[in-house]
Scaffold this active site. Structure first.
Site, short mmCIF file in Angstrom:
data_model
loop_
_atom_site.label_atom_id
_atom_site.label_comp_id
_atom_site.label_asym_id
_atom_site.label_seq_id
_atom_site.Cartn_x
_atom_site.Cartn_y
_atom_site.Cartn_z
N GLY A 152 -8.77 6.50 -10.33
CA GLY A 152 -8.94 7.07 -11.62
C GLY A 152 -7.93 7.43 -12.54
O GLY A 152 -8.08 8.46 -13.48
N CYS A 160 -6.47 -1.24 -15.72
CA CYS A 160 -7.19 -0.58 -14.67
C CYS A 160 -8.69 -0.75 -14.94
O CYS A 160 -9.20 -0.44 -15.72
CB CYS A 160 -6.65 0.85 -14.80
SG CYS A 160 -7.84 1.77 -13.55
N GLY A 165 -4.39 -7.07 -3.06
CA GLY A 165 -4.00 -7.41 -1.43
C GLY A 165 -4.31 -9.04 -1.55
O GLY A 165 -4.36 -9.50 -2.41
N GLY A 177 -0.01 -9.36 -7.64
CA GLY A 177 -1.39 -9.62 -6.93
C GLY A 177 -1.40 -10.27 -5.57
O GLY A 177 -1.27 -11.63 -5.52
#
Length: 296
Positions: free
Chosen positions: A75, A127, A213, A239
């Protein structure tokens, strides 16, 4: 495996010590942690995303491990303008300040706080779990262009970090380029969630979040590939990078450097480990492999 000649690197207008950059949001919350990562071999570091007002972030759980990566919904917690103090000891170091806002004016305001300290800005328009910020504005090309233009007015390099959660990432990349971006960072996390079958509810406090990941590495490679075909500014791959071969693959797709986040969570020494495999005195120049997979 292909190895590269060691030496200083320039990517997106920023001088780096090597091709490996600490991604935003991982050990980037204090000046001490950023300095530590540079000492542990990072070629450059990106700070935690800083916004126009202090924010505590979402309630927990905020981060969980899955069998294929990390799932988070932080957040965008940040101290806002108070973060300026954290960078006082890092002047002259390859520090990129990640910033966010809800509109071009907020992006410009936040950038102004760091204009005398940052080597560059990274715009978080990607995000996936912050209402009113990140991907909420980063899916609109016009908004991305105007936010980029607002920050580019300071005359420092501007990297724009894109979301993969769009139909065509190249439209956003082109918008960033038109706004004056020095580089594109591809990509942020992929929208995702898990549900606890015992509790019958989502495992994250925010319900959904972003997956990072190894699972998203092929997605990131494809995004870098598409952006290299569509845009003319440098690309920073991000990434799922966790090995030297991953770095080379990203570069062959079109990246000039890479950022790493989840791999650092698993191994804080990952930069030095990858450097040992990636560089050799008889290695080839990086320019020879950037975008090499596009050539017949």
């Amino acid at each position: 495996m292909i190895t590269l000649k060691p030496g200083d690197v320039e990517a997106g207008g920023v001088g780096l010590r090597n091709h490996l950059i600490l991604a935003a949001g991982v050990l980037g919350t204090t000046g001490a942690s950023l300095s530590r990562m540079l000492g542990l071999g990072a070629g450059g570091v990106v700070t935690k995303s800083i916004g126009p007002a202090p924010n505590a972030g979402h309630h927990g759980p905020c981060l969980i491990r899955t069998d294929c990566g990390l799932l988070n919904a932080m957040g965008l917690p940040n101290p806002s303008k108070n973060f300026v103090e954290e960078l006082e000891t890092l002047k002259g170091e390859p520090v990129v300040v990640s910033i966010f806002g809800g509109n071009p004016e907020e992006f410009r305001e936040v950038a102004g706080w760091f204009a005398g300290q940052a080597q560059a800005f990274e715009l978080n328009v990607s995000c996936p779990h912050a209402e009113g910020y990140g991907a909420a504005i980063g899916t609109d090309p016009e908004t991305v262009r105007e936010c980029t233009r607002a920050v580019a007015s300071y005359g420092l390099p501007v990297w724009v970090k894109l979301t993969p959660n769009v139909t065509d990432i190249t439209t956003i990349g082109k918008a960033a380029e038109k706004g004056g971006a020095s580089a594109i960072v591809a990509v942020n996390t992929v929208r995702a969630m898990r549900i606890s079958t015992d509790l019958r509810r989502p495992v994250l406090g925010h319900k959904s979040g972003g997956l990072s990941g190894k699972a998203i590495f092929p997605i990131a490679v494809k995004c870098v590939w598409d952006l290299y075909e569509a845009c003319s500014i440098p690309i920073i791959g991000c990434g799922g990078v966790s090995t030297a071969d991953n770095v080379v693959e990203m570069m062959m797709a079109g990246a000039q450097a890479v950022e790493m986040g989840s791999a650092v969570v698993d191994d804080v020494h990952v930069f030095e480990r990858i450097k040992q495999d990636l560089y050799a005195k008889d290695g080839i120049a990086a320019d020879e492999i950037v975008g090499a997979a596009h050539h017949d």
